[in-house]
Design a protein around this motif. Structure first.
Motif, PDB file in Angstrom:
ATOM      1  N   LEU A  35       4.672  19.022  58.152  1.00  0.00           N
ATOM      2  CA  LEU A  35       5.982  18.924  58.808  1.00  0.00           C
ATOM      3  C   LEU A  35       6.226  17.525  59.342  1.00  0.00           C
ATOM      4  O   LEU A  35       7.238  16.885  59.021  1.00  0.00           O
ATOM      5  CB  LEU A  35       6.078  19.941  59.940  1.00  0.00           C
ATOM      6  N   TRP A  36       5.293  17.032  60.164  1.00  0.00           N
ATOM      7  CA  TRP A  36       5.526  15.745  60.809  1.00  0.00           C
ATOM      8  C   TRP A  36       5.361  14.584  59.830  1.00  0.00           C
ATOM      9  O   TRP A  36       6.091  13.589  59.920  1.00  0.00           O
ATOM     10  CB  TRP A  36       4.597  15.598  62.015  1.00  0.00           C
ATOM     11  N   GLY A  37       4.468  14.721  58.877  1.00  0.00           N
ATOM     12  CA  GLY A  37       4.386  13.710  57.829  1.00  0.00           C
ATOM     13  C   GLY A  37       5.653  13.699  56.985  1.00  0.00           C
ATOM     14  O   GLY A  37       6.149  12.631  56.583  1.00  0.00           O
ATOM     15  N   GLY A  38       6.205  14.892  56.729  1.00  0.00           N
ATOM     16  CA  GLY A  38       7.462  14.982  55.990  1.00  0.00           C
ATOM     17  C   GLY A  38       8.611  14.338  56.731  1.00  0.00           C
ATOM     18  O   GLY A  38       9.502  13.729  56.112  1.00  0.00           O
ATOM     19  N   CYS A  39       8.611  14.450  58.059  1.00  0.00           N
ATOM     20  CA  CYS A  39       9.646  13.786  58.858  1.00  0.00           C
ATOM     21  C   CYS A  39       9.604  12.275  58.657  1.00  0.00           C
ATOM     22  O   CYS A  39      10.648  11.611  58.537  1.00  0.00           O
ATOM     23  CB  CYS A  39       9.472  14.123  60.341  1.00  0.00           C
TER      24      CYS A  39
END
Length: 413
Positions: A369-373
């Protein structure tokens, strides 16, 4: 200090300050929607799913309102659209506070969303009308500062009011909306371009705005940024709770966002003055992406606070630059429609951000999730740099066409 204040706020039109005052008053009284989910579950006894549906109806009404308000602002006028929306929202806010059954609350919330959000395109169009292009970044920064200051004060006041009687939330919200409507009625003049050469320079309607590929690309990039930024309201608290932190800790960490904006937003115009807006937006996207990306590594409250500081700096750069870019791409005759579409992209992002973020978090984990952000924000930054030159040429052509139309109108007169 006096010189800095003059640079930050000096020289802006009188009508802008009435708009700014209305924004501050309205935001200070924005109690009801802030506490609506708590009111529905604790006071009215509805389930979480029922409360979620009510909030969703507000979003549906808001989406209809932003598009309708944008069209009316161009056809009917900025001022009458704002007056109808503001007086209607005040009446519906009080109606919602007095409603008792689920169907009554559902209908009142849907209509409240429609009227409350219909004012935004007309308000933004009027601000663009009255503020010269060279001062728009400053003006939008000041307005953004007022929004955040008002929101912070509203959260504090609403907490005390809710302890006394929830009806005070709705009555107070209705009262401040009514005061804003009175300011509009007494102090604001109509600014919609007349149906002369300037309006003929940009014929068409909502379809014209939708077919503007430069604007469409910009809205797509803005929409992706919204999906990332709004994770702070949905998946960020879930991640922090999973790390063993309390809801109170999340509240303290997220408060850093508001404090930083109130303390530093007025310095932003001087920082980005004269800079290429596409580059500013690209830097803003990278800061937002870096802040949310680092959440994957955060463990302690201090580390989470650092991530908030990073993405808030990006948000502070992004907000006035976004508003000025939309203004530059909006033909005078279609400003309401362009602003309505911009508001709609934010409404859509607001609705989808928790859904998309929640699905990714549940199925792939917080690292994805946060890497995708971060990846999405990096793509937005690249998109801003690639689309920036063509967007700037489009804005220049539009400005020259407006100047030529104004000159022809002056000569004919």
């Amino acid at each position: 200090m006096r010189g800095w204040l003059r640079q930050a706020a000096g020289g802006l039109p009188r009508q802008f300050w009435f708009l700014w005052t209305g924004t501050l008053i309205n935001r200070v009284g924005s109690f009801a929607v802030l506490f609506l989910s708590i009111y529905l579950t604790s006071e009215r006894g509805f389930s979480q799913s029922q409360a979620g549906l009510i909030l969703g109806l507000y979003g549906v009404g808001g989406a209809i309102g932003t598009l309708g308000g944008g069209v009316l602002a161009d056809r009917w006028g900025r001022r009458p659209t704002m007056l109808v929306a503001q007086f209607g929202a005040a009446a519906l806010m009080l109606t919602l506070g007095l409603a008792r059954t689920y169907p009554q609350i559902a209908v009142a919330t849907l209509l409240l969303g429609l009227f409350a959000e219909a004012v935004r395109p007309a308000f933004s169009a009027m601000m663009i009308d009255v503020v010269p292009e060279r001062d728009r970044v400053r003006a939008f920064s000041l307005n953004y500062w007022a929004i955040n200051l008002g929101f912070a004060l509203a959260a504090i006041i609403a907490g005390f009011a809710a302890k006394v009687d929830y009806l005070l939330l709705f009555a107070g919200d209705a009262a401040t909306t009514l005061i804003t409507a009175i300011i509009t009625a007494i102090f604001l003049a109509e600014t919609r371009p007349t149906r002369t050469a300037e309006r003929k320079a940009a014929p068409g309607g909502l379809g014209t705005a939708l077919r503007d590929r430069h604007y469409a690309v910009y809205l797509l990039l803005s929409f992706i940024s919204v999906l990332v930024i709004l994770q702070h309201l949905s998946t960020l608290p879930i991640t922090m709770l999973a790390d063993g932190h309390t809801a109170a800790t999340y509240g303290t960490v997220i408060a850093v966002n508001g404090v930083l904006i109130v303390a530093g937003q007025l310095f932003v115009p001087k920082l980005i003055e004269g800079r290429d807006s596409a580059k500013v937006l690209a830097v803003a996207a990278l800061l937002v992406g870096s802040g949310f990306g680092l959440v994957a590594l955060a463990e302690t409250p201090l580390m989470y606070a650092v991530t908030v500081i990073i993405w808030t700096l990006g948000e502070m750069l992004q907000s006035p630059s976004n508003a000025a870019t939309v203004a530059a791409l909006s033909p005078p005759a279609l400003r309401g429609r362009y602003q309505g579409l911009n508001s709609l992209s934010w409404s859509a992002g607001t609705a989808l951000a928790p859904i998309v973020g929640g699905l990714v978090l549940q199925r792939a984990g917080d690292a994805v999730l946060w890497g995708g952000c971060f990846v999405l924000s990096a793509l937005v930054a690249a998109g801003q740099l690639l689309a920036g030159p063509a967007r700037a040429r489009q804005a220049t052509r539009l400005r020259l066409a407006q100047e030529e139309a104004s000159e022809r109108a002056a000569a004919a007169a």
